[in-house]
Structure formats: C-alpha cells, structure tokens
Scaffold this motif. Structure first.
Motif, PDB file in Angstrom:
ATOM      1  N   UNK A  46      -2.048  59.087  -2.184  1.00  0.00           N
ATOM      2  CA  UNK A  46      -1.686  57.947  -3.467  1.00  0.00           C
ATOM      3  C   UNK A  46      -2.595  58.800  -4.612  1.00  0.00           C
ATOM      4  N   UNK A  47      -1.411  58.568  -6.295  1.00  0.00           N
ATOM      5  CA  UNK A  47      -1.164  59.229  -7.301  1.00  0.00           C
ATOM      6  C   UNK A  47      -2.645  58.666  -8.030  1.00  0.00           C
ATOM      7  N   UNK A  48      -4.058  59.304  -8.832  1.00  0.00           N
ATOM      8  CA  UNK A  48      -4.994  58.347  -9.328  1.00  0.00           C
ATOM      9  C   UNK A  48      -5.475  59.251 -10.012  1.00  0.00           C
ATOM     10  N   UNK A  98      -9.610  66.507  -6.218  1.00  0.00           N
ATOM     11  CA  UNK A  98     -11.077  65.222  -5.719  1.00  0.00           C
ATOM     12  C   UNK A  98      -9.485  65.024  -5.170  1.00  0.00           C
ATOM     13  N   UNK A  99     -10.851  63.410  -3.905  1.00  0.00           N
ATOM     14  CA  UNK A  99     -10.141  63.375  -3.244  1.00  0.00           C
ATOM     15  C   UNK A  99     -11.181  62.140  -2.646  1.00  0.00           C
ATOM     16  N   UNK A 100     -10.256  60.712  -2.797  1.00  0.00           N
ATOM     17  CA  UNK A 100     -11.410  59.618  -2.563  1.00  0.00           C
ATOM     18  C   UNK A 100     -10.464  58.819  -1.096  1.00  0.00           C
ATOM     19  N   UNK A 101     -11.342  58.242   0.071  1.00  0.00           N
ATOM     20  CA  UNK A 101     -10.477  57.499   0.485  1.00  0.00           C
ATOM     21  C   UNK A 101     -11.018  55.707   0.736  1.00  0.00           C
ATOM     22  N   UNK A 160      -4.595  55.498   7.494  1.00  0.00           N
ATOM     23  CA  UNK A 160      -6.084  55.994   6.016  1.00  0.00           C
ATOM     24  C   UNK A 160      -5.267  56.202   4.587  1.00  0.00           C
ATOM     25  N   UNK A 161      -5.632  55.424   4.041  1.00  0.00           N
ATOM     26  CA  UNK A 161      -5.233  55.717   2.163  1.00  0.00           C
ATOM     27  C   UNK A 161      -5.676  56.464   1.473  1.00  0.00           C
ATOM     28  N   UNK A 162      -5.569  57.400   1.066  1.00  0.00           N
ATOM     29  CA  UNK A 162      -6.452  58.385   0.500  1.00  0.00           C
ATOM     30  C   UNK A 162      -6.377  58.532  -1.444  1.00  0.00           C
ATOM     31  N   UNK A 163      -6.828  58.170  -2.195  1.00  0.00           N
ATOM     32  CA  UNK A 163      -6.620  59.031  -3.763  1.00  0.00           C
ATOM     33  C   UNK A 163      -7.196  59.526  -3.696  1.00  0.00           C
ATOM     34  N   UNK A 164      -5.807  60.561  -4.517  1.00  0.00           N
ATOM     35  CA  UNK A 164      -5.595  61.876  -4.983  1.00  0.00           C
ATOM     36  C   UNK A 164      -5.893  62.068  -6.825  1.00  0.00           C
ATOM     37  N   UNK A 198      -4.503  82.929 -11.240  1.00  0.00           N
ATOM     38  CA  UNK A 198      -4.698  82.794 -12.294  1.00  0.00           C
ATOM     39  C   UNK A 198      -5.007  81.052 -12.596  1.00  0.00           C
ATOM     40  N   UNK A 199      -4.230  80.460 -11.543  1.00  0.00           N
ATOM     41  CA  UNK A 199      -4.684  79.362 -11.594  1.00  0.00           C
ATOM     42  C   UNK A 199      -5.905  78.607 -10.767  1.00  0.00           C
ATOM     43  N   UNK A 200      -6.248  77.669 -11.093  1.00  0.00           N
ATOM     44  CA  UNK A 200      -7.759  77.016 -10.146  1.00  0.00           C
ATOM     45  C   UNK A 200      -7.372  75.992  -9.430  1.00  0.00           C
ATOM     46  N   UNK A 201      -8.026  75.313  -8.061  1.00  0.00           N
ATOM     47  CA  UNK A 201      -8.327  74.588  -7.592  1.00  0.00           C
ATOM     48  C   UNK A 201      -8.127  73.263  -8.688  1.00  0.00           C
ATOM     49  N   UNK A 202      -8.642  73.073  -9.329  1.00  0.00           N
ATOM     50  CA  UNK A 202      -8.432  72.162 -10.219  1.00  0.00           C
ATOM     51  C   UNK A 202      -7.457  71.556 -11.827  1.00  0.00           C
ATOM     52  N   UNK A 203      -6.498  73.463 -11.354  1.00  0.00           N
ATOM     53  CA  UNK A 203      -5.793  73.410 -12.580  1.00  0.00           C
ATOM     54  C   UNK A 203      -5.570  74.203 -14.216  1.00  0.00           C
TER      55      UNK A 203
END
Length: 407
Positions: A231-233, A240-243, A282-286, A331-336
């Motif tokens: 689920x988007x956070x 980053x992700x959060x369980x 399992x629920x993960x916030x992205x 040209x795009x980083x992992x964090x956008x």
C-alpha cells in the motif's frame, strides 16, 4: 460135423485173441516205458519271460530250441541270457526280454531305437543323449519308461528375469511367459505389470520383466504461503518500505494417491485438499514521497530537510563517481530524483543495509548530499558519488573517504 472140429476152432480163436491182447499189452508197456524214460530224461529249467518266471521240464538240447518249443520268437533286438546256442543243463536259468521301440522327443527333434532297457536313464545312455543339469526329462531319469514307450526331453536355456528391479539369470524349459513365471513361483499382484504378454513365447535370451506397482494413499499437512499486499504511504520516502503486518503461513491438509514402480514414486495425484489454518497476509507500506534537492551557486546542494545536526555515525568507505549518462543509467535515481535535469545535485548511491535511503550524509571531499540512489555493484561500505560530467568522474577515481550519516 463132429464136436472135435468145433472145439479146435474155438481154441484157435481163443489163442488168436490172447495173442492180440498180449501184443496190445506189450505195446502199451513199451510205450509206458518209453514215456517214463522220455520224461525221466527231461531237464528242469527256469524261464523268465519279460520278468515273469516259469519252471519248465524240457528235452530241448539248446536254449533256442526251448524258446521255439514255447512258441517264443526271438527278434533281432531281443535279449536272451544265456545265448540261444547254449546247451540245456539241469537247473539252468534262462531269461528272455522282448525289445520295444522307444521314441525320444528332444524339443523339435525325434529319434527311435529298439531296446530292452526299462529305466529312462539307461535308455538315454544307450541312445548317447547328452543332458545338461537343468534339462527336463519326462518320465524322470530314475523312473521306468511308460506304456507309451516315449521319452520327452526339454532342453534348458537361459532367460533374464527382472523382478521388481532385481535382475538374475534363470535356466528354464518353459515356452510361454505364464508357464515361466509359474515355474519360478512369481506371484503378481493386481497392479503389477509385465513387459510382454503372459501368453507370449519365451526363447533363449528372452527378458521377462515384472514391474511391481504399488498404489498408496498419503495424507500430509503442508504450509501455504501468505500473500504480500503493498500500500502506498505518502509519509515515507520513495524507495523505502515499512512492514505494517507480518505475514504468517497457513496449513493445508492434502490427500494424495501415490503410484510407485519397483519402490520408486512415479506419480502423485491430489485427491482432496482441506484448509486447516488460513494464512495471514503480509502488509507492506511503500513510500511515495520524493525528496527535493537543489543546487546552490557555490556548487553545494541543499536538502529539503530541517535537520542540521552535526552529529551522526562516522565511518570510512570506498568511493567512486558516476554521471547520469553512464552506461546503463536512466538518469533517474531509486528515490525518483532526475539527475539529468539537475546535473549539480549532490546524490550518492549506497547499500541501503549500510546507509538508509533518504539519509542526509556528509562525504569527505564532496560535501553534504542525500543517499538517494542504489547500484548493482554498490554493496557494503562502498558509495558512488554523482558528478555532472564524465571528466569529473574520471578525475575523482577511487578513494577512501570518511562518511558521516547525519540522520
């Protein structure tokens, strides 16, 4: 006529009758004497005819004459003991065995011979028939030949028997698979199968294989994987992700039909399935929040975070440099972050297990930057510094630098 002549005639007739009677008596006496003498001259012998013993008195001079007098015709292959020319003596024992025509059938070949032998073994030896250990003889070797005067020989040959995966060589006289299995005392269960038909022929070198087939039912409890729901956070940085909720495996009971051939499983069919415990997902916030960075006029970047604390964890790392136009780079980083649109941004690629993505860092010789990217080769204590041009990257090279993670 006077009485005298009559009397003379009577006496004459009487004398004639007396003479005739005396002649008869004499002849009878002679005959009796001759008979007594003839019988007295006979010799007592024992005659054995095909195993049956007879006591005989005979005036025959030879064995041949005796047999002829008994209406016994001696053929070429008959056995007479002693020989037919042997003189008859008192107490002589004579044996006559009548030869019989014996047929010997060996597989598809047939031969005949005349013999007085009775035991099968002796007849085959007389016929010069060579037997091997596993050959089958009917009647058996120690038996007497039957009334049909027939001996059957089945020559043994080798057959390969594979029973349940175990192979051995077997001597056999069987002509069909079914008879071969019966003679080898091979019992087959309902699901077992053969590599050939039961009424098929068995020949030298044949391979008869019995596949042992077993069907069993197996009930097992197995874990079931849980689903992972994201689920988007907007409060988390992008990347980053959060369980939010840990997953938990469930349990299911499954019933299988298992088929084994020669002890090895060849198939497994699911018959039924019963859920004992449902899995917990399992629920993960992205994170979706993008960190903004801008370039200053002095070449340093500012990060849109209000934490200017100089405290943090310090350690040394191996540093290299890269540009937004490196091979394989988008040209795009992992964090956008868009490095091609902002070539002066101070961004480093890190291993998130060492430096968390989104952290503000200070790098010796580079200044303040944001940990906003990752790389396939960036593992452990290694970082990659973003610089505007390839010449800047070549100039930086590879060096050990101190890093301070500010938050």
């Amino acid at each position: 006529m006077s009485n005298r002549p009559m009397e003379n005639l009577f006496f004459t007739s009487l004398r004639s009758k007396q003479i005739a009677v005396m002649a008869v008596v004499f002849t009878l006496f002679v005959s009796i004497i001759s008979l007594v003498l003839f019988e007295g001259s006979k010799k007592s012998v024992t005659l054995n005819v095909n195993g049956e013993q007879i006591d005989i008195k005979t005036n025959a001079h030879t064995v041949g004459q005796l047999l002829s007098s008994e209406e016994i015709e001696v053929a070429e292959h008959d056995k007479v003991t002693p020989s037919v020319n042997t003189p008859i003596e008192e107490g002589l024992s004579i044996s006559w065995e009548q030869a019989k025509l014996v047929e010997i059938q060996t597989d598809a070949e047939k031969e005949t011979l005349w013999t007085t032998e009775k035991k099968v073994r002796d007849i085959l030896e007389l016929a010069n028939v060579k037997l091997q250990k596993h050959d089958e003889v009917i009647p058996n070797l120690d038996a007497k030949i039957g009334k049909d005067n027939r001996i059957t020989i089945q020559k043994a040959f080798q057959v390969t028997l594979v029973d349940g995966g175990k192979e051995k060589q077997v001597w056999s006289t069987s002509t069909t698979v079914a008879d071969f299995l019966k003679r080898e005392n091979i019992q087959m269960d309902e699901h077992d199968r053969l590599n050939r038909k039961a009424d098929g022929m068995v020949k030298p070198g044949s391979v008869v294989e019995v596949v042992r087939v077993e069907k069993v039912t197996d009930v097992v409890e197995e874990p079931t994987n849980f689903a992972v729901v994201t689920q988007k956070d907007a409060q988390l940085l992008k990347g980053r992700e959060k369980v939010v909720q840990e997953g938990k495996k469930g349990t299911v009971e499954r019933k299988f039909e298992i088929v084994k051939e020669n002890g090895k499983e060849v198939s497994r069919t699911l018959l039924s399935e019963n859920v004992i415990e449902e899995p917990q997902k399992k629920i993960v916030s992205v994170g979706t929040r993008v960190m903004m960075a801008s370039a200053s006029t002095n070449g340093n970047s500012t990060v849109s975070r209000n934490n200017s604390s100089s405290s943090g964890k310090e350690f040394y790392v191996t540093a290299t440099a890269y540009t937004a136009y490196c091979n394989g780079c988008s040209g795009k980083t992992a964090t956008g972050l868009d490095l091609r649109a902002n070539p002066n941004l101070k961004v480093i690629a890190v291993d998130p297990n060492v430096i968390p993505l989104g952290s503000k860092v200070w790098v010796e010789g580079y200044g303040y930057a944001v940990a906003g990217d990752t790389g396939g080769a960036i593992k452990g204590k290694r970082i990659d510094l973003h610089v505007p041009t390839k010449s800047d990257a070549y100039k930086f090279g590879r060096r050990q630098v101190k890093v301070k993670v500010m938050n």
